[in-house]
Design a protein around this motif. Structure first.
Motif, PDB file in Angstrom:
ATOM      1  N   LYS A 113       1.404  -1.259   0.111  1.00 22.69           N
ATOM      2  CA  LYS A 113      -0.254   0.275   0.164  1.00 22.69           C
ATOM      3  C   LYS A 113       0.584   1.450   0.289  1.00 22.69           C
ATOM      4  N   MET A 114       0.474   2.114  -0.839  1.00 24.43           N
ATOM      5  CA  MET A 114       1.137   3.351  -0.744  1.00 24.43           C
ATOM      6  C   MET A 114       0.872   4.804   0.303  1.00 24.43           C
ATOM      7  N   SER A 115       2.157   4.916   1.014  1.00 25.11           N
ATOM      8  CA  SER A 115       1.540   5.270   1.813  1.00 25.11           C
ATOM      9  C   SER A 115       0.267   6.603   1.924  1.00 25.11           C
ATOM     10  N   ASP A 116       0.351   7.426   2.701  1.00 24.43           N
ATOM     11  CA  ASP A 116      -0.462   8.195   3.126  1.00 24.43           C
ATOM     12  C   ASP A 116       0.966  10.182   2.346  1.00 24.43           C
ATOM     13  N   LEU A 117       1.728  10.279   3.068  1.00 29.16           N
ATOM     14  CA  LEU A 117       3.398  10.767   2.241  1.00 29.16           C
ATOM     15  C   LEU A 117       3.280  10.747   0.957  1.00 29.16           C
ATOM     16  N   GLN A 118       3.198   9.613   0.474  1.00 28.82           N
ATOM     17  CA  GLN A 118       4.203   9.134  -0.833  1.00 28.82           C
ATOM     18  C   GLN A 118       2.714   9.641  -1.879  1.00 28.82           C
ATOM     19  N   ALA A 119       1.724   9.572  -1.556  1.00 28.00           N
ATOM     20  CA  ALA A 119       0.286   9.885  -2.541  1.00 28.00           C
ATOM     21  C   ALA A 119       0.118  11.613  -2.549  1.00 28.00           C
ATOM     22  N   CYS A 120       0.687  11.773  -1.422  1.00 26.91           N
ATOM     23  CA  CYS A 120       0.372  13.327  -1.671  1.00 26.91           C
ATOM     24  C   CYS A 120       1.625  13.674  -2.336  1.00 26.91           C
ATOM     25  N   LEU A 121       2.833  13.775  -2.110  1.00 28.77           N
ATOM     26  CA  LEU A 121       3.178  13.831  -3.116  1.00 28.77           C
ATOM     27  C   LEU A 121       3.039  13.604  -4.280  1.00 28.77           C
ATOM     28  N   ASP A 122       3.125  12.077  -4.793  1.00 31.24           N
ATOM     29  CA  ASP A 122       2.734  11.983  -6.100  1.00 31.24           C
ATOM     30  C   ASP A 122       0.995  12.756  -6.701  1.00 31.24           C
ATOM     31  N   TRP A 123       0.151  13.179  -5.808  1.00 30.42           N
ATOM     32  CA  TRP A 123      -0.440  14.414  -6.768  1.00 30.42           C
ATOM     33  C   TRP A 123       0.102  15.722  -6.477  1.00 30.42           C
ATOM     34  N   LEU A 124       0.778  16.190  -5.964  1.00 31.81           N
ATOM     35  CA  LEU A 124       1.300  17.175  -6.206  1.00 31.81           C
ATOM     36  C   LEU A 124       2.344  17.261  -7.541  1.00 31.81           C
ATOM     37  N   GLU A 179       8.669  13.196  15.300  1.00 26.23           N
ATOM     38  CA  GLU A 179       8.484  11.766  14.958  1.00 26.23           C
ATOM     39  C   GLU A 179       7.463  11.676  13.059  1.00 26.23           C
ATOM     40  N   PRO A 180       6.228  12.342  12.768  1.00 28.48           N
ATOM     41  CA  PRO A 180       5.717  12.432  12.274  1.00 28.48           C
ATOM     42  C   PRO A 180       6.726  13.369  10.679  1.00 28.48           C
ATOM     43  N   LEU A 181       8.162  13.408  10.668  1.00 33.89           N
ATOM     44  CA  LEU A 181       8.933  14.104   9.680  1.00 33.89           C
ATOM     45  C   LEU A 181       9.399  12.745   9.010  1.00 33.89           C
ATOM     46  N   ARG A 182       9.571  11.726  10.478  1.00 31.98           N
ATOM     47  CA  ARG A 182      10.583  10.617   9.287  1.00 31.98           C
ATOM     48  C   ARG A 182      11.230  10.118   8.108  1.00 31.98           C
ATOM     49  N   PRO A 242      -0.693  23.916  17.165  1.00 31.70           N
ATOM     50  CA  PRO A 242      -0.833  22.595  15.675  1.00 31.70           C
ATOM     51  C   PRO A 242      -1.831  23.065  15.656  1.00 31.70           C
ATOM     52  N   ALA A 243      -1.937  22.548  13.817  1.00 31.92           N
ATOM     53  CA  ALA A 243      -3.387  22.942  13.747  1.00 31.92           C
ATOM     54  C   ALA A 243      -3.393  21.384  12.526  1.00 31.92           C
ATOM     55  N   PHE A 244      -2.562  20.552  11.970  1.00 31.92           N
ATOM     56  CA  PHE A 244      -2.338  19.440  11.332  1.00 31.92           C
ATOM     57  C   PHE A 244      -1.799  17.941  12.302  1.00 31.92           C
ATOM     58  N   ALA A 245      -2.935  16.825  11.981  1.00 35.54           N
ATOM     59  CA  ALA A 245      -1.989  15.355  12.471  1.00 35.54           C
ATOM     60  C   ALA A 245      -0.698  15.025  12.109  1.00 35.54           C
ATOM     61  N   ASP A 246      -1.007  15.601  10.606  1.00 30.27           N
ATOM     62  CA  ASP A 246       0.361  15.119   9.552  1.00 30.27           C
ATOM     63  C   ASP A 246       0.914  15.658   8.093  1.00 30.27           C
ATOM     64  N   LEU A 247       1.858  15.091   7.626  1.00 22.30           N
ATOM     65  CA  LEU A 247       2.484  16.418   7.071  1.00 22.30           C
ATOM     66  C   LEU A 247       1.891  15.959   5.659  1.00 22.30           C
ATOM     67  N   PRO A 248       0.874  15.059   5.327  1.00 16.03           N
ATOM     68  CA  PRO A 248       0.161  15.046   3.779  1.00 16.03           C
ATOM     69  C   PRO A 248      -0.860  16.441   3.391  1.00 16.03           C
ATOM     70  N   THR A 249      -1.937  16.484   4.917  1.00 21.17           N
ATOM     71  CA  THR A 249      -2.542  17.013   5.409  1.00 21.17           C
ATOM     72  C   THR A 249      -2.687  18.532   5.120  1.00 21.17           C
ATOM     73  N   PHE A 250      -1.170  18.880   5.728  1.00 27.48           N
ATOM     74  CA  PHE A 250      -0.559  20.653   5.777  1.00 27.48           C
ATOM     75  C   PHE A 250      -0.167  20.487   4.787  1.00 27.48           C
ATOM     76  N   LEU A 251       0.398  19.270   3.788  1.00 27.91           N
ATOM     77  CA  LEU A 251       0.671  20.290   2.670  1.00 27.91           C
ATOM     78  C   LEU A 251      -0.409  20.242   1.771  1.00 27.91           C
ATOM     79  N   ARG A 252      -1.337  19.325   1.410  1.00 30.32           N
ATOM     80  CA  ARG A 252      -2.620  19.565   0.782  1.00 30.32           C
ATOM     81  C   ARG A 252      -3.060  21.272   0.910  1.00 30.32           C
ATOM     82  N   CYS A 253      -2.856  21.912   2.463  1.00 30.48           N
ATOM     83  CA  CYS A 253      -3.263  22.639   2.609  1.00 30.48           C
ATOM     84  C   CYS A 253      -2.960  23.220   1.977  1.00 30.48           C
ATOM     85  N   LEU A 254      -1.771  23.591   2.478  1.00 33.23           N
ATOM     86  CA  LEU A 254      -0.377  24.707   1.862  1.00 33.23           C
ATOM     87  C   LEU A 254      -1.224  25.320   0.240  1.00 33.23           C
TER      88      LEU A 254
END
Length: 136
Positions: A2-13, A38-41, A115-127
């Motif tokens: 399964k593709m990670s949420d982060l990789q899916a987000c980066l592919d989308w970007l 931890e969430p940036l690792r 803090p307003a976001f729980a994970d990096l993909p959500t943060f990047l999608r919002c930005l």
């Protein structure tokens, strides 16, 4: 696998902004990971840095060795990027009581980071969404 949420987000970007996303391959050794929140690792296990049309993720060495950021944010926040306009991209070293880690903190806001976001993909999608909303 399964593709990670982060990789899916980066592919989308990369699809959303062709030729405007630059993901630099990992350069740091394993010893650096224990110093990172931890969430940036996951990001830093694959990539060294990133450029987007709406901002940048710094290399871990650059972020860890920034004396101004250390003085400004202490041991609570880690400055891992910025948008080149008015905000620093921050990640807490520990989540808040609601499990939130990330904040695009406006240094002119005269408020403390919160803090307003729980994970990096959500943060990047919002930005990316804010960037689209303000694009000319």
């Amino acid at each position: 696998m399964k593709m990670s949420d982060l990789q899916a987000c980066l592919d989308w970007l990369e699809d959303e902004y062709p030729n405007e996303v630059d993901l630099s391959p990992r350069k740091c050794g394993d010893m650096i990971f224990e110093k990172l929140p931890e969430p940036l690792r996951e990001f830093y296990s694959i990539y060294d840095s990133a450029d987007f049309p709406f901002g940048h993720i710094f290399s871990p060495e650059e972020a860890l060795n920034d004396p101004v950021a250390k003085q400004a944010f202490g041991d609570e926040w880690f400055e891992f990027g910025c948008d080149d306009y008015f905000s620093f991209w921050l990640c807490r070293f520990e989540p808040d009581g609601e499990g939130l880690w990330f904040d695009p903190w406006d240094h002119d806001s005269e408020t403390d980071p919160e803090p307003a976001f729980a994970d990096l993909p959500t943060f990047l999608r919002c930005l990316a969404g804010e960037y689209e909303d303000t694009a000319w």
